[in-house]
Design an enzyme around this catalytic site. Structure first.
Site, PDB file in Angstrom:
ATOM      1  N   ASP A 103       0.809  -1.217   0.000  1.00 31.49           N
ATOM      2  CA  ASP A 103       0.000   0.000   0.000  1.00 31.49           C
ATOM      3  C   ASP A 103       0.842   1.266   0.000  1.00 31.49           C
ATOM      4  OD1 ASP A 103      -2.124   1.694   0.061  1.00 31.49           O
ATOM      5  OD2 ASP A 103      -2.598   1.384   2.167  1.00 31.49           O
ATOM      6  N   ASP A 313      -0.756   7.028  -6.696  1.00 30.36           N
ATOM      7  CA  ASP A 313      -1.079   5.888  -5.845  1.00 30.36           C
ATOM      8  C   ASP A 313      -1.226   4.616  -6.677  1.00 30.36           C
ATOM      9  OD1 ASP A 313      -1.865   4.445  -3.540  1.00 30.36           O
ATOM     10  OD2 ASP A 313      -3.961   4.682  -4.111  1.00 30.36           O
TER      11      ASP A 313
END
Ligand SMILES: *[C@@H]1O[C@H](CO)[C@@H](O)[C@H](O)[C@H]1NC(C)=O
Ligand SMILES: *[C@@H]1O[C@H](CO)[C@@H](O)[C@H](O)[C@H]1NC(C)=O
Ligand SMILES: *[C@@H]1O[C@H](CO)[C@@H](O)[C@H](O)[C@H]1NC(C)=O
Ligand SMILES: *[C@@H]1O[C@H](CO)[C@@H](O)[C@H](O)[C@H]1NC(C)=O
Ligand SMILES: *[C@@H]1O[C@H](CO)[C@@H](O)[C@H](O)[C@H]1NC(C)=O
Ligand SMILES: *[C@@H]1O[C@H](CO)[C@@H](O)[C@H](O)[C@H]1NC(C)=O
Length: 440
Positions: A103, A313
């Protein structure tokens, strides 16, 4: 701070070879959740169903980013079950293999540990700190403990954390240090890093997924793996993500001296540290369609975000931009693309084109779209900007960031596909170069 890398021969009992190097240099596979290499792979799912699920995850991530950029003290360090990639690593002595969520939107490394109360079911056995000789708990008075957004003193002065999420999910556990190991690409050797801070979760409940036994945070905050490896990786990491419709290919995540872009076509832009420092902000100035001379100006950063208006991201599938820019882009594409428009049967996307000769033919009729970040023109192919709905329909895979609490853009992973993307956190630069990520 974690210690530098140690290369351990897995035959070391016989050969006694341990090489201590001051620089860590390793590569791990990034396994897309839907790929055939993932335990979550479901052969019954259609590409359209997978895409619909990815849109839902993108929307919940977008809500998380917009909330987190507004509040300085986020209590949710991860968002359950919205991840896209998994990676394998080893923890403890003797080393246990773990498959964890990767992540870039959070920092803390954590996994479920024994004993675990009301913990979500995971397929791999729980990590048992009592059986590892390198496990050490961390005091609640340490600096590392104060780096956690939500912490207190446990019964034995251990650093205890408790995170809750919007949907009533929560994790409770203790901060500790352990040895982590990563495959070095040589099956008989492991790169080991000692004294890495991680969260050992002893209680949890919520919408986590059974395939993952934990999470590796690759954000910009001080507890993330990249920050902890710090000097040992020269503050550098990179990744290359193959197209998600290639269900057999893994991405590659590199740390250290290999995590650079030497390609002459590489372009660079600044990484902006905003609030929270977990996120990697960039400044997107404008967007250009094909060779049109007049670019669409993107809404500048809002006050307080330090000049960055978009977060890069890898864990968000789609890309989000402000509504006005999105509408201009849609109208320019509507005017320039010579293909029949159709509506998205699922109502998720605004602009879709149909080509009876198939999506490859459709892609050849779509223009490149250039994202102009400060100092860097990133030329995005139709496969970076359009998603395949079925054998004949492609839709623009961009969504509006409006309607979220704060209008922060997200440069998502479809847009990043087939680019080698190198982060230099010391120089604060992001370097991108086109690459065939199925081959690196
Ligand atoms: C890092 O690893 C690569 C590939 O294994 C190798 O070519 C390179 O020399 C290594 N660099 C260092 C500094 O160890
Ligand atoms: C992988 O993708 C190919 C091409 O899209 C498809 O034909 C195949 O059925 C997929 N395999 C699995 C196991 O989903
Ligand atoms: C792999 O590691 C072993 C043991 O350390 C070493 O002998 C061998 O040369 C390495 N192979 C490669 C290709 O680096
Ligand atoms: C765990 O979550 C479920 C559903 O979200 C809820 O019904 C249950 O009461 C929770 N358990 C605990 C111990 O909080
Ligand atoms: C998927 O990636 C593999 C390499 O991992 C490559 O051999 C194959 O050609 C790719 N398939 C497609 C459809 O691009
Ligand atoms: C833009 O590209 C198209 C096709 O490549 C070409 O026909 C057109 O003349 C170009 N326009 C300009 C302004 O360069």
């Amino acid at each position: 701070m974690a210690s530098p890398c140690i290369t351990i021969s897995l035959l070391f009992l016989i050969l006694l070879t341990v090489i201590i190097s001051t620089t860590c240099n390793f590569t791990v596979d990034l396994i897309h959740r839907d790929s055939i290499n993932s335990p979550l792979h479901n052969p019954q799912s259609t590409p359209r169903a997978l895409l619909r699920a990815a849109v839902e995850r993108s929307l919940s991530r977008s809500r998380y980013f917009s909330r987190a950029t507004l509040q300085s003290n986020i209590h949710s360090n991860v968002i359950p079950n919205t991840f896209e990639y998994l990676m394998s690593f080893y923890i403890g002595t003797p080393a246990k293999n773990i498959l964890a969520i990767v992540d870039t939107g959070s920092d803390l490394i954590w996994l479920q540990c024994k004993p675990c109360y009301s913990c979500y079911k995971q397929r791999l056995p729980l990590f048992d700190p009592a059986l590892s000789t390198t496990y050490k708990s961390v005091s609640c008075e340490s600096d590392s403990c104060s780096a956690l957004p939500s912490h207190d003193c446990g019964s034995t002065s251990q650093c205890r954390y408790e995170y809750s999420y919007g949907d009533q999910s929560y994790v409770v556990g203790y901060l500790a240090t352990e040895s982590l190991g990563f495959d070095s690409g040589n099956s008989s050797r492991l790169e080991e890093v000692r004294k890495v801070l991680f969260g050992c979760t002893h209680e949890s409940n919520g919408t986590f997924d059974a395939a993952g036994a934990g999470l590796v945070g690759l954000g910009g905050g001080q507890l993330s793996l990249v920050a902890q490896l710090g000097d040992a990786i020269g503050h550098k990491f990179s990744y290359c993500l193959p197209p998600i419709d290639n269900n057999s290919s893994n991405g590659r995540l590199k740390f250290g001296s290999q995590a650079v872009n030497t390609d002459p076509n590489a372009v660079s832009t600044s990484i902006i540290t905003g609030t929270p420092d977990t996120f990697f902000f960039l400044n997107l100035e404008s967007i250009r369609v094909g060779n049109e001379t007049e670019a669409i100006a993107v809404k500048p950063a809002q006050v307080g975000s330090h000049g960055g208006n978009i977060i890069i991201d890898s864990g968000t599938t789609l890309t989000f931009i402000d509504d006005e820019s999105l509408q201009s882009l849609i109208s320019r594409l509507t005017n320039s693309v010579k293909m029949p428009q159709v509506s998205d049967p699922d109502g998720l996307f605004t602009l879709c084109f149909e080509d009876s000769d198939g999506v490859e033919s459709a892609q050849s009729k779509l223009p490149d779209i250039t994202f102009h970040f400060s100092g860097a023109d990133v030329v995005l192919k139709p496969s970076n900007m359009f998603v395949k709905i079925d054998e004949k329909i492609l839709c623009l895979g961009l969504l509006s960031s409006e309607g979220m609490d704060s209008e922060i853009g997200i440069f998502g992973n479809i847009a990043q596909q087939n680019f080698n993307i190198a982060y230099d956190l010391d120089a604060k630069t992001l370097t991108l170069a086109p690459a065939d990520c199925t081959k690196v």
